[in-house]
Design a protein around this motif. Structure first.
Motif, PDB file in Angstrom:
ATOM      1  N   GLN A  89       0.858  -1.159   0.000  1.00 20.11           N
ATOM      2  CA  GLN A  89       0.000   0.000   0.000  1.00 20.11           C
ATOM      3  C   GLN A  89       0.902   1.218   0.000  1.00 20.11           C
ATOM      4  O   GLN A  89       2.114   1.103   0.110  1.00 20.11           O
ATOM      5  CB  GLN A  89      -0.914   0.007   1.230  1.00 20.11           C
ATOM      6  N   LYS A  90       0.304   2.383  -0.066  1.00 20.20           N
ATOM      7  CA  LYS A  90       1.111   3.594  -0.087  1.00 20.20           C
ATOM      8  C   LYS A  90       1.122   4.276   1.267  1.00 20.20           C
ATOM      9  O   LYS A  90       0.176   4.202   2.033  1.00 20.20           O
ATOM     10  CB  LYS A  90       0.593   4.571  -1.140  1.00 20.20           C
ATOM     11  N   GLY A  91       2.239   4.948   1.535  1.00 22.94           N
ATOM     12  CA  GLY A  91       2.330   5.852   2.669  1.00 22.94           C
ATOM     13  C   GLY A  91       2.117   5.200   4.008  1.00 22.94           C
ATOM     14  O   GLY A  91       2.418   4.040   4.236  1.00 22.94           O
ATOM     15  N   ASP A  92       1.547   5.987   4.952  1.00 21.53           N
ATOM     16  CA  ASP A  92       1.499   5.526   6.333  1.00 21.53           C
ATOM     17  C   ASP A  92       0.422   4.476   6.547  1.00 21.53           C
ATOM     18  O   ASP A  92       0.226   4.021   7.666  1.00 21.53           O
ATOM     19  CB  ASP A  92       1.291   6.712   7.285  1.00 21.53           C
ATOM     20  N   GLN A  93      -0.312   4.044   5.523  1.00 18.60           N
ATOM     21  CA  GLN A  93      -1.243   2.937   5.679  1.00 18.60           C
ATOM     22  C   GLN A  93      -0.496   1.665   6.049  1.00 18.60           C
ATOM     23  O   GLN A  93      -1.083   0.739   6.579  1.00 18.60           O
ATOM     24  CB  GLN A  93      -2.044   2.738   4.385  1.00 18.60           C
ATOM     25  N   GLN A  94       0.782   1.603   5.733  1.00 21.92           N
ATOM     26  CA  GLN A  94       1.590   0.456   6.112  1.00 21.92           C
ATOM     27  C   GLN A  94       2.102   0.567   7.552  1.00 21.92           C
ATOM     28  O   GLN A  94       2.575  -0.417   8.097  1.00 21.92           O
ATOM     29  CB  GLN A  94       2.783   0.311   5.169  1.00 21.92           C
TER      30      GLN A  94
END
Length: 260
Positions: free
Chosen positions: A11-16
């Motif tokens: 996924q992208k960005g801070d979703q990880q």
């Protein structure tokens, strides 16, 4: 073998960045603030906390997210190989250089270079890297022609750079060039409340990867997980979940399924 931290689903960005504790919310907020600013960053954190994930978040949430993101493990190569990897070389620059090679820094122009474990580079490489960071120019091995680049540097370390500077083991001028913004990644022992979220995230990913149907951890197993200090941080937790999903006999993971 275990997948990279949090990379079970891209996924992208801070979703990880899995976690809702105050420390994790502050970390996500800092990433949002800095992502669109083309400044250099140093990311501090113990091994296994997810420093590369923070660097990817800074890149992917910024306006240059479609540009290259290149990871360089500063401790994996000798000086000679690292110089060739970073700067590239001209044909005939050394034995075996039978063709021109574009270096990683030149390839990353317009994007981000992540210097993992920056403290592992030698004094000589620190000097060469300082000029690149300062001048935004590189010179291929065997060439006398400078090449302009446009690179954002994100460095990471689990060591005390300030102490290394005092001991003469790291250049203070390189440190100040890289340390425009400092981001600290909290160790897992300081955010135990995030463990249930991390467990479910990893279980979901490993169930899909291995075709299993593990639903979670029973109370005894969960108590052990919450009481443990996790010296290996999130990477260690991920490995424990992978082992439990693979070797557990029931739908729920029990304490007997955990490593001693």
């Amino acid at each position: 073998c275990a997948l990279p931290i949090y990379e079970l689903a891209r996924q992208k960005g801070d979703q990880q960045l899995i976690g809702e504790t105050a420390a994790m919310l502050a970390l996500k907020e800092m990433i949002h603030k800095v992502a669109d600013i083309r400044c250099n960053v140093i990311v501090y954190g113990e091994s296994g906390t997810g420093k590369e994930l923070v660097a990817r978040g800074l890149h992917e949430q910024g306006m240059f997210s479609e540009q290259p993101f290149i990871v360089i493990d500063c401790g994996a190569l000798t000086d000679t190989l690292l110089e060739s990897e970073l700067f590239g070389h001209e044909k005939g620059a050394f034995t075996g250089a039978d063709q021109q090679r574009i270096g990683l820094l030149e390839s990353a122009s317009g994007g981000t270079v992540f210097l993992d474990e920056i403290c592992n580079i030698s004094d000589a490489m620190q000097t060469k890297l300082l000029r690149v960071v300062q001048e935004q120019q590189i010179m291929r091995v065997g060439s006398v022609k400078p090449i302009d680049i446009d690179v954002r540097f994100i460095a990471a370390t689990n060591r005390d750079i300030v102490a290394m500077i005092a001991e003469g083991k790291f250049r203070h001028d390189l440190y100040h060039r890289l340390n425009v913004v400092r981001i600290d990644v909290p160790p897992l022992r300081e955010r135990h409340e995030d463990i249930p979220l991390l467990l479910q995230y990893f279980i979901t990913g490993f169930n899909k990867r291995y075709g299993r149907n593990v639903s979670g951890f029973d109370q005894a197993a969960m108590e052990q997980l919450l009481q443990y200090d996790w010296p290996g941080n999130v990477r260690e937790l991920q490995n424990v979940v992978e082992r439990a999903v693979l070797l557990g006999k029931d739908v729920q993971v029990t304490a007997d399924d955990l490593p001693r």
